[in-house]
Write an enzyme that holds these catalytic residues in place. Structure first.
Site, mmCIF file in Angstrom:
data_model
loop_
_atom_site.group_PDB
_atom_site.id
_atom_site.type_symbol
_atom_site.label_atom_id
_atom_site.label_comp_id
_atom_site.label_asym_id
_atom_site.label_seq_id
_atom_site.Cartn_x
_atom_site.Cartn_y
_atom_site.Cartn_z
ATOM 1 N N GLU A 44 0.839 -1.211 0.000
ATOM 2 C CA GLU A 44 0.000 0.000 0.000
ATOM 3 C C GLU A 44 0.866 1.250 0.000
ATOM 4 O O GLU A 44 2.081 1.186 0.201
ATOM 5 C CB GLU A 44 -0.892 0.000 1.259
ATOM 6 C CG GLU A 44 -0.067 -0.014 2.545
ATOM 7 C CD GLU A 44 -0.905 0.049 3.821
ATOM 8 O OE1 GLU A 44 -2.017 -0.506 3.838
ATOM 9 O OE2 GLU A 44 -0.424 0.663 4.792
ATOM 10 N N CYS B 246 4.742 0.274 14.961
ATOM 11 C CA CYS B 246 4.506 1.212 13.864
ATOM 12 C C CYS B 246 3.806 2.446 14.422
ATOM 13 O O CYS B 246 2.693 2.357 14.942
ATOM 14 C CB CYS B 246 3.652 0.544 12.791
ATOM 15 S SG CYS B 246 3.274 1.646 11.413
ATOM 16 N N HIS C 233 0.240 5.794 0.948
ATOM 17 C CA HIS C 233 -0.663 6.806 1.495
ATOM 18 C C HIS C 233 0.155 8.049 1.818
ATOM 19 O O HIS C 233 1.399 8.010 1.798
ATOM 20 C CB HIS C 233 -1.379 6.275 2.742
ATOM 21 C CG HIS C 233 -0.533 5.376 3.593
ATOM 22 N ND1 HIS C 233 0.583 5.822 4.248
ATOM 23 C CD2 HIS C 233 -0.609 4.046 3.870
ATOM 24 C CE1 HIS C 233 1.133 4.807 4.908
ATOM 25 N NE2 HIS C 233 0.445 3.717 4.684
ATOM 26 N N HIS D 141 5.096 6.265 8.213
ATOM 27 C CA HIS D 141 5.250 5.292 9.300
ATOM 28 C C HIS D 141 6.672 5.394 9.847
ATOM 29 O O HIS D 141 7.630 5.497 9.073
ATOM 30 C CB HIS D 141 5.101 3.854 8.810
ATOM 31 C CG HIS D 141 3.752 3.476 8.300
ATOM 32 N ND1 HIS D 141 2.589 3.728 8.984
ATOM 33 C CD2 HIS D 141 3.386 2.809 7.181
ATOM 34 C CE1 HIS D 141 1.567 3.241 8.288
ATOM 35 N NE2 HIS D 141 2.020 2.691 7.191
ATOM 36 N N HIS E 163 4.932 0.366 0.237
ATOM 37 C CA HIS E 163 5.650 -0.379 1.284
ATOM 38 C C HIS E 163 4.946 -1.692 1.584
ATOM 39 O O HIS E 163 3.719 -1.803 1.426
ATOM 40 C CB HIS E 163 5.826 0.466 2.553
ATOM 41 C CG HIS E 163 4.556 1.040 3.088
ATOM 42 N ND1 HIS E 163 3.984 2.174 2.577
ATOM 43 C CD2 HIS E 163 3.735 0.628 4.076
ATOM 44 C CE1 HIS E 163 2.874 2.442 3.238
ATOM 45 N NE2 HIS E 163 2.692 1.502 4.161
HETATM 46 MN MN MN Z 1 0.985 1.721 5.521
#
Ligand code: MN
Length: 158
Positions: free
Chosen positions: A72, A126, A74, A78, A112
């Site tokens: 994914e 995370c 975004h 992270h 990632h």
């Molecule tokens: Mn992610």
């Protein structure tokens, strides 16, 4: 957090090491369905939820041997600390081996995916913003583009 004798929440939640995964007292474990999902063999525990005093969330994900997190990307980032086991981290156009205590940063809008080794789990903390956008998943065209990179070809799971 659980109440103590006075009814106040305890500031401490004890750690529990189980073979099937790291656990913390009073922290719920979310298991993703085994089929029909874009990840494989992943559990999630929210260790600290975002609130007005600290607008970030700390989660613990554990991927059992051979499993992987969703591929994914975004806008939010992270900050990851590997806590258990070994595996690989795909970030952008790189796939790197990772082990306990390694740090991984995923920048905005960057693909990632975390994979556990075939014979070891991969558990990681995370850190994310509490207020964040939803992940987007690769389209067929994205997959085609990603697989043009010889480093990623045959490595990505989606
Ligand atoms: Mn992610």
């Amino acid at each position: 957090m659980g109440p103590d004798r006075t009814g106040a929440p305890s500031p401490v939640r004890g750690f529990v090491h189980r073979d099937e995964g790291y656990r913390w007292n009073e922290v719920a474990v979310k298991e993703y369905p085994a089929t029909g999902t874009v990840s494989r063999n992943v559990t999630k525990q929210v260790l600290f939820e975002a609130d007005e005093n600290l607008p970030a969330e700390l989660r613990y994900f554990e991927v059992s041997p051979g499993g992987y997190s969703a591929l994914e990307r975004h806008e939010h980032v992270h900050a990851v600390l590997i806590l258990r086991g070994t595996g690989t981290a795909l970030v952008g156009d790189e796939v790197r081996p990772v082990q306990e205590h390694d740090l991984v940063y995923t920048p905005p809008h960057t693909w990632h995916q975390f994979r556990a080794a075939p014979d070891a789990p991969l558990g990681f903390l995370c850190l994310v913003n509490g207020d964040r956008d939803r992940p987007s998943r690769p389209t067929a065209t994205d997959v085609e583009d990603l697989e043009k990179n010889p480093v990623l070809k045959g490595v990505i799971r989606y």
